[in-house]
Design an enzyme around this catalytic site. Structure first.
Site, PDB file in Angstrom:
ATOM      1  N   ARG A  58       5.306  -9.015  12.109  1.00 60.00           N
ATOM      2  CA  ARG A  58       3.993  -9.194  11.469  1.00 60.00           C
ATOM      3  C   ARG A  58       3.679  -8.096  10.464  1.00 60.00           C
ATOM      4  NH1 ARG A  58      -0.633 -11.195  15.415  1.00 60.00           N
ATOM      5  NH2 ARG A  58      -0.857  -8.954  15.648  1.00 60.00           N
ATOM      6  N   GLU A  95       6.278   0.341  27.912  1.00 63.56           N
ATOM      7  CA  GLU A  95       5.606   0.573  29.189  1.00 63.56           C
ATOM      8  C   GLU A  95       6.615   0.581  30.340  1.00 63.56           C
ATOM      9  OE1 GLU A  95       1.794  -1.104  31.730  1.00 63.56           O
ATOM     10  OE2 GLU A  95       2.366  -2.082  29.859  1.00 63.56           O
TER      11      GLU A  95
END
Length: 170
Positions: A58, A95
């Site tokens: 994006r 994460e």
């Protein structure tokens, strides 16, 4: 024109519990795209830019428009094995685990002024990895800018050594 009016919230995408900021309505509106590009350029002030680096995928949308408007080259940063020439790789933390980004080894020359752009600043890991790639090639980062920033994820902490700008902060 309020750019945020063209960003749609999609709940539970790409997985349950995530509130996704969808920029496809923005991309679908010519006037909103033009205005967004103008506002992103305004964030730079009078800084000179030789290359605009955009992150897959994006980040490519506005990075290419910024490069065109600034008279600069565009440099894509992609996931491993997506670029056809010799690359430089940078691992970064997620994460749970790690990932890798790559850039062509000849994409940036030492001393070139570089704008790094992505659509969203979340945890800052992707942008930090791209900064490291640019610096390994000798580029001078003049700014790291974003369409949106999710401030509650504290991504700016990983980018504290750089000028960071965002059009919209959530």
């Amino acid at each position: 024109m309020r750019i945020e009016d063209y960003i749609r919230d999609v709940q539970d995408f790409p997985k349950e519990g995530i509130g996704f900021k969808d920029i496809t309505p923005l991309l679908n509106n010519h006037a909103a795209m033009v205005e967004t590009t103008k506002q992103l350029i305004a964030l730079l002030g009078d800084k000179k830019v030789d290359r605009v680096v955009g992150m897959e995928s994006r980040g490519f949308f506005f990075a290419t428009l910024l490069a065109k408007e600034l008279g600069a080259g565009f440099v894509p940063v992609r996931k491993p094995k997506k670029l056809p020439f010799a690359t430089l790789a940078q691992e970064y933390s997620l994460e749970y685990g790690t990932d890798v980004l790559e850039m062509h080894i000849d994409a940036i020359k030492p001393g070139e002024k570089v704008l790094i752009h992505d659509d969203v600043l979340a945890t800052g890991g992707t942008a930090e990895a791209v900064c490291k790639l640019v610096e390994r090639l000798g580029g001078e980062i003049v700014q790291v800018n974003f369409l949106m920033e999710l401030s509650f994820l504290n991504g700016r902490e990983k980018l504290k050594d750089y000028e960071v700008k965002s059009l919209i902060t959530y």
